[in-house]
Motif scaffolding. Structure first.
Motif: not given
Length: 531
Positions: A126-127, A147, A149-150, A154, A226, A228, A245, A262, A339
């Motif tokens: 995801r990251g 962020n 997701q980053s 992650f 990126d 997920q 995604n 997660a 996160s």
């Protein structure tokens, strides 16, 4: 080869000194030693005026048989060099490539082994790749722009990439040498193979995880950032694919190496009735001292001859709770590791040199269902609540609540730092940390701190500080799996690593990733055999 154990040597001993001692122990000439390999090196610091290293050595010599025949020394034994044995491939045809969800230590090593054997895994994370992830984290630390997701949790390499890179583990599994050898091949220093407390450092880990990614791709695997996991197609007890995604991926084998943070995936799995159970974990704070203080109490007059010192402490309180140090980072810094928006989570990080001014460690208190409730996800919600409280104590910014330890124990002491300056990158708010925790947790932490001051004078009174809150120590859940096949009740679903509740740290997670890879290998022929 011949193994010599319990070889005691001075701190400044070099390889030639080790050869001389080995020859003396074996009663042979130095010239008869063909090669010497250090198997283990540990520091004996029990007597502060007699610090020395203890080595285990493997010696190659042409007179091995003769030496072993006349040997009467219990510390001299036969040694067989370790060699990782590849799992035997199965006979079934693999119609779709195996998918790994998560690119932390478990996912990386699962993917690496599958790629090495010709199974061309697809890995989703995801990251972001580490290059972009570094920028995202630095932006958050400087400006507070998160962020989700980053971040420290992650992205490529998982949470371990922005840590001390500790490689210690209590797991007794020969696959540890496979892990260490691959890390060395990818850029780690060879000393990690024999040091008793090896670490890589966040600066070197960033290069190593990128090299692992490149190696997986070179051997036919794919790594998609990126990307997920949204849901898993599970029909009649079998995996048929996953939705991300970026679309659907058809597959019959999915390794869930999702990491301990997660939370959205945990919630989805609970709603989907994937068998899970709550498990106890620990929460607490990050405590910081001057590294020079830790060196002095650990090494005494030898402090200038040795690398920055570590410590490990543990105490059981009168109410039965364990309070212990965790992930101690010599010469490191406390980092912002959240996160999720409007929450504060801390962690510790060191570079390879471990040369910053402060030492820091998590100071954790064990918690269980009595502390947070008996529902499946109550432990996860408890973590979130603590992180939200920390955010509120930090004046609803990403500054972390911080307190002088003496002030925590005695409100009459002025709550400000002395020589120990907080290293948390987003800044701190000086405040009382008691509102973070329940009375029982605060009582446990208070009792433990008083005990540590008694056994390590200065642990509290040297100006140490505490920053909150530390919650991401381990997964609050275990995704159940069969102990033999490593599969969930859903055939083809492999819960894996720390997030699934089967590991605790870089090495044990990597080992679990290798084990899951071996189970997939044992079922199928390599894709390279029929492409």
């Amino acid at each position: 080869m011949i193994r010599i154990s319990q070889c005691k040597m001075p701190l400044d001993a070099n390889e030639e000194d080790l050869k001389k001692e080995a020859a003396k122990t074996l009663k042979i000439a130095i010239s008869q030693i063909d090669s010497l390999q250090i198997v283990r090196q540990s520091l004996d610091a029990r007597k502060k005026d007699q610090l020395h290293y203890v080595y285990t050595l493997d010696i190659s010599t042409s007179c091995e048989v003769e030496i072993l025949k006349r040997n009467r020394n219990k510390n001299v034994t036969f040694s067989k060099p370790y060699q990782y044995e590849d799992a035997k491939s199965g006979n079934r045809i693999l119609s779709d490539r195996p998918v790994i969800v998560g690119f932390g230590p478990a996912g990386m090593f699962c993917g690496l082994v599958l790629a090495q054997r010709g199974y061309h895994p697809i890995i989703i994370e995801r990251g972001q790749p580490v290059e972009q992830r570094i920028q995202d984290i630095e932006t958050f630390w400087k400006s507070g722009q998160l962020n989700p997701q980053s971040n420290v949790q992650f992205g490529e390499g998982g949470a371990g990439t922005f840590s001390d890179g500790k490689l210690t583990t209590r797991v007794k599994d020969s696959r540890i040498y496979k892990v260490l050898d691959e890390l060395i091949r990818m850029g780690a220093h060879s000393e990690i193979r024999y040091q008793s407390h090896p670490h890589i450092g966040t600066d070197h880990l960033r290069t190593i995880v990128k090299n692992i990614r490149k190696e997986i791709i070179r051997m036919g695997g794919e790594v998609h950032f990126d990307t997920q996991l949204l849901s898993i197609d599970m029909k009649h007890g079998f995996v048929e694919g996953i939705h991300t995604n970026h679309g659907f991926i058809s597959c019959s084998d999915v390794v869930l190496a999702i990491g301990h943070s997660a939370r959205d995936t945990f919630s989805y799995l609970a709603q989907s009735a994937v068998p899970m159970e709550a498990k106890p974990f620990a929460v607490g704070v990050r405590i910081e001292h001057l590294q020079s203080f830790i060196n002095e109490i650990q090494y005494g007059s030898f402090q200038n001859q040795l690398p920055n010192a570590e410590y490990y402490i543990s105490y059981t309180t009168k109410n039965g709770k364990g309070v212990y140090s965790f992930c101690m980072c010599p010469g490191g810094q406390v980092v912002a590791a959240t996160s999720e928006e409007c929450q504060i989570a801390t962690n510790g990080m060191s570079y390879l040199a471990r040369d910053l001014k402060n030492a820091n460690s998590a100071l954790l208190i064990q918690v269980n269902a009595k502390d947070y409730g008996y529902g499946l996800l109550d432990g996860m919600y408890f973590q979130q609540q603590l992180e939200q409280k920390a955010f509120e104590l930090g004046k609803k910014t990403y500054q972390a609540p911080c307190q002088l330890v003496q002030n925590y124990l005695n409100p009459h002491v002025i709550n400000k730092p002395s020589q120990v300056l907080p290293s948390y990158p987003n800044g701190v708010v000086w405040t009382d940390l008691h509102p973070l925790f329940t009375k029982e947790i605060n009582d446990s932490l208070t009792e433990a701190l008083q005990h540590y001051e008694n056994i390590m004078p200065g642990f509290v009174s040297s100006g140490s500080i505490m920053t909150g809150v530390e919650t991401r120590t381990s997964s609050p859940l275990r995704i159940l799996r069969d102990s033999t096949t490593l599969e969930s009740e859903i055939s083809g679903l492999y819960p894996c690593g720390e997030g699934a509740g089967y590991a605790g740290g870089i090495v044990s997670s990597a080992i679990d990733g290798i084990r899951c890879a071996e189970k997939i290998i044992g079922k199928y022929q390599p894709l390279s055999n029929h492409q």
